[in-house]
Design an enzyme around this catalytic site. Structure first.
Site, PDB file in Angstrom:
ATOM      1  N   ASP A   1       0.859  -1.183   0.000  1.00  0.00           N
ATOM      2  CA  ASP A   1       0.000   0.000   0.000  1.00  0.00           C
ATOM      3  C   ASP A   1       0.898   1.236   0.000  1.00  0.00           C
ATOM      4  O   ASP A   1       1.683   1.436   0.926  1.00  0.00           O
ATOM      5  CB  ASP A   1      -0.893  -0.012   1.237  1.00  0.00           C
ATOM      6  CG  ASP A   1      -2.068   0.960   1.127  1.00  0.00           C
ATOM      7  OD1 ASP A   1      -2.084   1.755   0.165  1.00  0.00           O
ATOM      8  OD2 ASP A   1      -2.942   0.920   2.005  1.00  0.00           O
TER       9      ASP A   1
ATOM     10  N   ASP B  73      -2.919   2.450  -5.939  1.00  0.00           N
ATOM     11  CA  ASP B  73      -1.885   2.465  -4.903  1.00  0.00           C
ATOM     12  C   ASP B  73      -1.858   1.222  -4.027  1.00  0.00           C
ATOM     13  O   ASP B  73      -1.215   1.228  -2.973  1.00  0.00           O
ATOM     14  CB  ASP B  73      -2.053   3.702  -4.017  1.00  0.00           C
ATOM     15  CG  ASP B  73      -3.413   3.761  -3.348  1.00  0.00           C
ATOM     16  OD1 ASP B  73      -4.322   3.012  -3.763  1.00  0.00           O
ATOM     17  OD2 ASP B  73      -3.578   4.559  -2.416  1.00  0.00           O
ATOM     18  N   GLU B  74      -2.495   0.153  -4.457  1.00  0.00           N
ATOM     19  CA  GLU B  74      -2.632  -0.994  -3.572  1.00  0.00           C
ATOM     20  C   GLU B  74      -2.713  -2.279  -4.386  1.00  0.00           C
ATOM     21  O   GLU B  74      -3.401  -2.333  -5.410  1.00  0.00           O
ATOM     22  CB  GLU B  74      -3.894  -0.815  -2.727  1.00  0.00           C
ATOM     23  CG  GLU B  74      -4.135  -1.850  -1.676  1.00  0.00           C
ATOM     24  CD  GLU B  74      -5.415  -1.561  -0.903  1.00  0.00           C
ATOM     25  OE1 GLU B  74      -5.684  -2.310   0.057  1.00  0.00           O
ATOM     26  OE2 GLU B  74      -6.158  -0.623  -1.269  1.00  0.00           O
TER      27      GLU B  74
END
Length: 456
Positions: free
Chosen positions: A11, A105-106
């Site tokens: 993350d 983003d993950e």
């Protein structure tokens, strides 16, 4: 359950805000809020410096401004975030053929059948630190939190415990004890409604749920979810890391008996097709970023147009909305024989369209500024941006004589620019007329060419 921690969750820390601080040196170490600059805006991401003041994602613009009046409030630069996200996902793809991107983003990464030392906690920590160092180098300074566990649940929990900018490995056999002290909201699927139901039973931590009876949970939240909730509370999760699906698109199209020219009727058909497509999308557990319509005229010529969202959706009304806007470009008086809707660009989780530009009045006499002390009025759009607007706080610009910079504030026919880039920090601040012929909106600076890591 896997016998060794072989699922990794990565993350990126305060991703949107971190990209802004990387590219705007004057904002490094200062509170930055991305989104939330319009009267009806919502905060997308707050830097850790802004979180100290209580600013959080999904908070209203007014509340964020009240809590952190001197923060820099910026609109979104989706192209810059997508640019860095591609670099990160490519790096993860070098680790394993099975990467499940959840958003920009993950992502989850399956470490089975890779060189990762899954039988050694110390080895996994070292592995993750090398990954994070390589990521930071390739993205010019972004940081990430990494969790590794025996399941997707435990990897996700571990990365949350590692925040910010850290690593956490949960060894096999320690799942339940790691979960026990956490809030029940740590269990995936426990939203506000389930949380309130459990709270009425006195179940506020995962340990409380572990000690509850299965029959009690089933009675309160239903048989299926109650049983799953009980299993998850003990860390039992067998969901696989799912790589890219074979299906590249989902579509629905209709051929009409007679050529259609009634726009309202055609739009109703698009609505129905969008609902059908989204039903299939949800069945596959996917969200789509690109929406397309296909039009075949009475003379059998075919016309297609698509739009890629600044996020991902499985909502029929959003798919229909975009499809209708694409149909608006078509001269339906030619007679339409076939009409269809399709979606593609699948991801495994919704990415909110935080930078959607919507008209919201003419904004006359208002000012939108990156820093609160340079003006306290908000722009009229959801993020201080109106449809077609070229300048908003945080936008990249270039001046023919002074070079590149970013918009510090706009309003009253003026644009204020700070001339700096990630490579040329702390430049001057100058104001220009909004129609100054020497000032131009530009995209983000390119990232340097990636070099494959020697070892990760």
């Amino acid at each position: 359950m896997r016998r060794a921690p072989s699922i990794l969750h990565l993350d990126l820390d305060a991703f949107f805000a971190a990209v802004e601080q990387r590219d705007k040196p004057s904002l490094r170490g200062k509170p930055v809020v991305v989104g939330g600059i319009g009267r009806r805006g919502v905060v997308s991401t707050a830097s850790y410096e802004a979180r100290v003041f209580g600013v959080r994602s999904a908070m209203s613009a007014g509340e964020a401004h009240r809590l952190a009046p001197h923060a820099a409030f910026l609109g979104g630069r989706f192209e810059a975030y997508w640019q860095s996200s591609r670099i990160v996902m490519a790096l993860l793809g070098e680790l394993s053929p099975r990467v499940q991107a959840l958003s920009l983003d993950e992502a989850f990464v399956d470490l089975e059948h890779t060189a990762a030392p899954v039988d050694s906690v110390d080895g996994l920590v070292e592995f993750a630190e090398e990954l994070r160092a390589e990521l930071s180098q390739r993205t010019l300074g972004l940081t990430a939190s990494v969790g590794i566990g025996t399941s997707k649940l435990m990897a996700k929990v571990a990365s949350e415990l590692a925040k910010p900018d850290g690593v956490r490995v949960v060894p096999a056999g320690q799942e339940a004890t790691t979960l026990a002290p956490l809030s029940v909201r740590a269990i995936p699927g426990v939203g506000p409604v389930t949380h309130d139901k459990l709270a009425l039973l006195g179940l506020r931590t995962v340990a409380d749920v572990q000690q509850a009876s299965l029959s009690e949970l089933v009675r309160e939240v239903g048989s299926s979810w109650g049983a799953e909730l009980y299993e998850l509370a003990w860390g039992r999760d067998d969901r696989p890391v799912e790589g890219q699906r074979d299906a590249k698109s989902i579509s629905q199209e209709t051929t009409f008996e007679y050529d259609a020219t009634d726009r309202a009727w055609l739009e109703a058909k698009l609505d129905a097709d969008a609902a059908h497509v989204c039903q299939r999308l949800r069945k596959h557990g996917q969200f789509a970023r690109t929406i397309q319509i296909k039009v075949r005229f009475g003379d059998f010529t075919t016309w297609t147009r698509s739009r890629t969202l600044q996020g991902a959706t499985d909502e029929p009304h959003r798919v229909a909305q975009v499809a209708r806007s694409l149909l608006a470009q078509v001269d339906v008086n030619r007679g339409i024989r076939l009409l269809g809707v399709g979606v593609s660009g699948f991801v495994a989780a919704a990415q909110e369209e935080l930078f959607l530009v919507e008209g919201d009045g003419d904004g006359a006499g208002t000012e939108s500024s990156a820093a609160a002390d340079s003006g306290d009025a908000f722009g009229d759009g959801p993020f201080g941006r109106r449809r077609g607007e070229s300048y908003w706080p945080g936008a990249d610009v270039e001046h023919d004589e002074l070079g590149r910079g970013w918009v510090w504030g706009t309003g009253l026919g003026r644009v204020t620019v700070r001339f700096e880039t990630r490579d040329v920090p702390s430049g001057p601040v100058r104001s220009f007329a909004v129609d100054d012929p020497q000032l131009h909106p530009v995209g983000p600076l390119p990232m340097p060419a990636d070099q494959p890591p020697d070892s990760v």
